[in-house]
Scaffold this motif. Structure first.
Motif, short mmCIF file in Angstrom:
data_model
loop_
_atom_site.label_atom_id
_atom_site.label_comp_id
_atom_site.label_asym_id
_atom_site.label_seq_id
_atom_site.Cartn_x
_atom_site.Cartn_y
_atom_site.Cartn_z
N ARG A 263 0.84 -1.20 0.00
CA ARG A 263 0.00 0.00 0.00
C ARG A 263 0.87 1.25 0.00
NH1 ARG A 263 -1.85 3.93 3.04
NH2 ARG A 263 -0.51 3.32 4.79
N ARG A 264 1.93 1.23 0.81
CA ARG A 264 2.81 2.39 0.86
C ARG A 264 3.59 2.57 -0.44
NH1 ARG A 264 5.25 2.87 7.03
NH2 ARG A 264 3.26 2.52 8.11
N GLN A 265 3.96 1.46 -1.07
CA GLN A 265 4.66 1.57 -2.35
C GLN A 265 3.75 2.13 -3.44
OE1 GLN A 265 7.99 1.15 -2.50
NE2 GLN A 265 7.68 0.84 -0.30
N ALA A 266 2.48 1.78 -3.38
CA ALA A 266 1.54 2.33 -4.36
C ALA A 266 1.39 3.84 -4.18
CB ALA A 266 0.18 1.64 -4.23
N TRP A 267 1.53 4.30 -2.95
CA TRP A 267 1.41 5.74 -2.67
C TRP A 267 2.70 6.46 -2.99
CZ3 TRP A 267 -2.40 8.96 -2.06
CH2 TRP A 267 -2.18 10.22 -1.48
N GLN A 268 3.84 5.83 -2.77
CA GLN A 268 5.16 6.40 -3.06
C GLN A 268 5.97 5.35 -3.84
OE1 GLN A 268 6.54 7.38 0.90
NE2 GLN A 268 5.84 9.50 0.69
#
Length: 357
Positions: A263-268
């Motif tokens: 999820r964090r990689q999709a955001w950044q």
């Protein structure tokens, strides 16, 4: 305003409450702070390589500047090794320098400067990849194999789990590359199989020997096992009772961690994009060496998987994966700088003189 006084006061408030009772009880032993449990201290006492590396710097410059100087040396060495790998792979000097610069500006450079083991781990891992390049591209088999074996040996003293992961990953990469070459040769010879590349198998054998030696030495030296590391994770550094059945909880943490991580990689998405570009460049332009590079970078994923805690500071456990874009992106850009494609040899030819096997 300078936060030093505030940070110091907060640190003292939190930690002295634990330190004073232990000091009063005579608990002053160990090589780490006296307010941690003996089981926790044992995990770090099994890693003498980094403290031993620091000794001459601390003796020469004192604690503060000694640690800083050691960090500069470690970070600088990592960038130089990235440059050497790229030059051994026949990457033009400007791109090799760009790879060195990437090492410094990406999170791997920041982490390498911190007074922690990760910088030394990255430098030694890059040294092992350079050894693979020396064997497969420069034809310096003895020197390259010695560099790989020496890197694995040094890694054992710094963090033996990294030596285990790297040895296993190098062995797996060598096996996959050798099998792929064998199948290609068999198809080309219409069913008549041939020996796989001896150089690749030699590197795989060194990696496997390093992994086996790591397991045996860790047992002989009574180093903390994976069970101890698992209990440390689940009991907040042994501050709570041990789990009777830790593995189900561990796998649940794995699922939770990687869902949140994605999820964090999709955001950044910088990290994910850098890994994809690095893997493409390594596998498309790096030949067999690229396969070993991907294997070395996977040790960062394995290290993070062994500690599925999203709150671990600085994403330092997975930082070894950043080595993939450091080397892989310049490889990907090499044809653009040359104005054409990288010359490729006939299929099955050894990785020598800048050719891709």
């Amino acid at each position: 305003p300078d936060p030093t006084a505030e940070v110091l006061a907060e640190c003292q408030k939190q930690e002295w409450a634990l330190v004073r009772p232990r000091l009063a009880a005579g608990q002053t032993g160990g090589h780490t702070v006296p307010y941690m449990s003996e089981r926790f201290m044992a995990i770090f006492e099994a890693r003498p390589g980094y403290p031993a590396f620091l000794v001459p710097f601390v003796l020469a410059f004192g604690v503060t500047w000694g640690l800083w100087t050691a960090g500069v040396v470690i970070a600088g060495a990592g960038g130089v090794l990235a440059f050497l790998i790229l030059r051994t792979l026949s990457v033009p000097v400007p791109l090799a320098l760009a790879g060195q610069a990437l090492y410094y500006v990406l999170p791997c450079g920041t982490t390498a400067m911190r007074p922690m083991t990760e910088g030394l781990l990255m430098a030694l891992t890059l040294a092992a990849v350079w050894g693979c390049a020396l064997v497969l591209r420069a034809g310096r088999n003895r020197a390259g194999l010695a560099v790989v074996a020496g890197s694995l040996s040094a890694l054992f003293t710094v963090k033996h789990s990294q030596a285990l992961f790297l040895g296993l990953c190098l062995a797996a990469a060598g096996g996959v590359i050798a099998l792929r070459r064998y199948r290609r040769r068999r198809r080309r010879l219409r069913g008549r199989g041939g020996p796989a590349s001896r150089d690749v198998l030699a590197l795989a054998a060194v990696g496997l020997a390093g992994a086996v030696a790591t397991l045996l030495l860790a047992r002989l030296l009574h180093y903390p096992s994976e069970a101890d590391s698992l209990q440390d994770l689940l009991t907040d550094h042994f501050n709570r009772p041990d789990r009777k059945h830790p593995w189900p909880e561990f796998w649940q943490l794995q699922g939770n961690f990687w869902v949140e991580w994605l999820r964090r990689q999709a955001w950044q998405p910088l990290f994910a994009a850098a890994l994809a570009a690095g893997a493409w460049g390594a596998l498309r332009r790096g030949g067999a060496v690229g396969g070993f590079l991907v294997a070395a970078a996977c040790t960062g994923i394995l290290t993070q998987a062994g500690h599925p805690d999203i709150n671990i500071w600085g994403e330092r456990l997975i930082v070894l994966a950043w080595l993939l874009p450091v080397v892989g992106v310049p490889l990907l850009l090499a044809p653009v700088v040359r104005g054409g494609r990288v010359p490729l040899p006939a299929q099955g030819q050894p990785d020598r003189a800048g050719a891709v096997g």
